[in-house]
Design a protein around this motif. Structure first.
Motif, short mmCIF file in Angstrom:
data_model
loop_
_atom_site.label_atom_id
_atom_site.label_comp_id
_atom_site.label_asym_id
_atom_site.label_seq_id
_atom_site.Cartn_x
_atom_site.Cartn_y
_atom_site.Cartn_z
N UNK A 102 0.82 -1.22 0.00
CA UNK A 102 0.00 0.00 0.00
C UNK A 102 0.85 1.27 0.00
N UNK A 103 1.94 1.29 0.79
CA UNK A 103 2.76 2.49 0.93
C UNK A 103 4.00 2.48 0.03
N UNK A 104 4.15 1.47 -0.78
CA UNK A 104 5.35 1.36 -1.61
C UNK A 104 5.33 2.35 -2.77
N UNK A 105 6.53 2.73 -3.21
CA UNK A 105 6.65 3.67 -4.32
C UNK A 105 6.30 2.96 -5.63
N UNK A 106 5.38 3.52 -6.42
CA UNK A 106 4.92 2.84 -7.64
C UNK A 106 6.04 2.44 -8.60
N UNK A 107 7.04 3.31 -8.80
CA UNK A 107 8.12 3.01 -9.74
C UNK A 107 8.92 1.80 -9.29
N UNK A 108 9.27 1.76 -8.00
CA UNK A 108 10.04 0.64 -7.46
C UNK A 108 9.24 -0.67 -7.53
N UNK A 109 7.96 -0.57 -7.17
CA UNK A 109 7.10 -1.76 -7.20
C UNK A 109 6.96 -2.30 -8.61
N UNK A 110 6.75 -1.42 -9.57
CA UNK A 110 6.61 -1.85 -10.96
C UNK A 110 7.88 -2.54 -11.44
#
Length: 335
Positions: free
Chosen positions: A164-172
């Motif tokens: 939920x709190x993760x950075x979208x770029x890193x997660x992707x």
């Protein structure tokens, strides 16, 4: 001297391998559509990966092949078994080509099973169909997409909570890497289930032709079916890839991973239970479930409705089509 029985058996083997080849490029989208859509894999790399893992998966199991070869009808008890299988394969191939041409992700499994039932009905009537076995196969075909939808919804919901709190770029970036592995697993599971269907049909024909006395899958049958599917996969099915990969939901690395993980797990579980399922149904349903978990309105339900319609009509159409092919053969040939 080779007699007509030998040549007809050889024709059935060739048709079964042609079906397997078509199944390969028809269902390539099942393994690689999401990984291509998210750019986790380049198209050519994805197809090589899918071909290789399909080949490995096809050689790993035989339970589904025995189910197809013996649960719908008894090949030892049919007088015209070779003609039945020929009619079934012709009908299934025709339907697969029609749906491939129009980019409809219909089920090769439904096409083959429906066609085999249609051929048996036309040749020997209702009494020759093992309805208990057919119903068990039908139940697997119906419930596996439902299981895939629910599981996809739950897996994507869990991912949303955990990250939920993760950075979208890193997660992707992370999920794009993971998609390489889930795409490989997806292709492997596809091979464990779909390639076996042609193995079962060839074994059915060998028994009906008097060339085999027991329901066992010969090694050369496994090798030929596995190679045919792998070769077909290498050609790709770009129209269906477009439908599965972009017209159901907008695929992103996280939901692509969730869909691949879900569908591969459901297909492999069915293989372990020796049940044939539709990889097309399972994967499309998992994508719908993942999309619904992300945002219900994110799913393009109009496309989903067209896919479900194709699922519903495939069985009855192929039953009728195979029966018509058999009756035409009965008119033209001395069956």
């Amino acid at each position: 001297m080779f007699d007509a029985n030998f040549f007809l058996t050889a024709l059935v083997v060739v048709l079964a391998l042609v079906f397997d080849f078509i199944n390969g490029f028809h269902d390539t989208a099942n393994a690689i559509a999401t990984s291509i859509s998210t750019r986790a894999l380049k198209p050519r790399v994805a197809i090589v990966l899918a071909s290789t893992m399909n080949l490995v998966g096809a050689l790993a199991f035989t339970g589904v092949a025995k189910t197809i070869g013996g649960k719908i009808a008894n090949p030892f008890a049919l007088d015209n078994g070779l003609y039945i299988v020929t009619a079934a394969l012709v009908a299934a191939i025709v339907w697969n080509l029609i749906t491939w041409y129009y980019g409809i992700p219909s089920s090769s499994s439904h096409a083959l099973i429906g066609s085999l039932v249609g051929g048996v009905l036309a040749a020997a009537g209702f009494s020759a169909v093992n309805f208990k076995g057919f119903v068990s196969i039908l139940e697997a075909l119906i419930f596996s997409p439902i299981l895939a939808f629910v599981t996809g919804y739950l897996v994507m919901s869990l991912i949303k909570i955990v990250f939920y709190r993760a950075h979208p770029v890193k997660i992707n970036r992370r999920f794009r890497t993971l998609q390489v592995f889930t795409a490989a697993w997806q292709a492997f599971s596809h091979g464990t289930n779909d390639a076996q269907k042609s193995m079962g049909i060839i074994t059915f024909a060998l028994i009906a032709g008097g060339f085999q006395q027991e329901m066992e899958i010969q090694y050369w049958v496994k090798i030929c079916a596995a190679l045919a599917m792998a070769l077909g996969t290498s050609f790709g099915g770009w129209k269906i890839i477009k439908t599965v990969g972009s017209r159901i939901i907008k695929i992103e690395p996280a939901n692509g991973f969730a869909a691949d993980f879900t569908s591969a797990s459901v297909i492999l579980m069915a293989t372990l239970l020796k049940l044939p399922v539709s990889t097309t149904h399972v994967i499309s349903s998992s994508i719908m479930g993942v999309g619904a978990a992300k945002r219900f309105h994110a799913v393009k339900w109009g496309t989903a409705q067209k896919i479900v319609t194709a699922w519903l009509i495939t069985l009855p159409i192929t039953i009728v089509l195979a029966a018509m092919v058999y009756m035409l053969m009965d008119l033209l040939l001395p069956i």
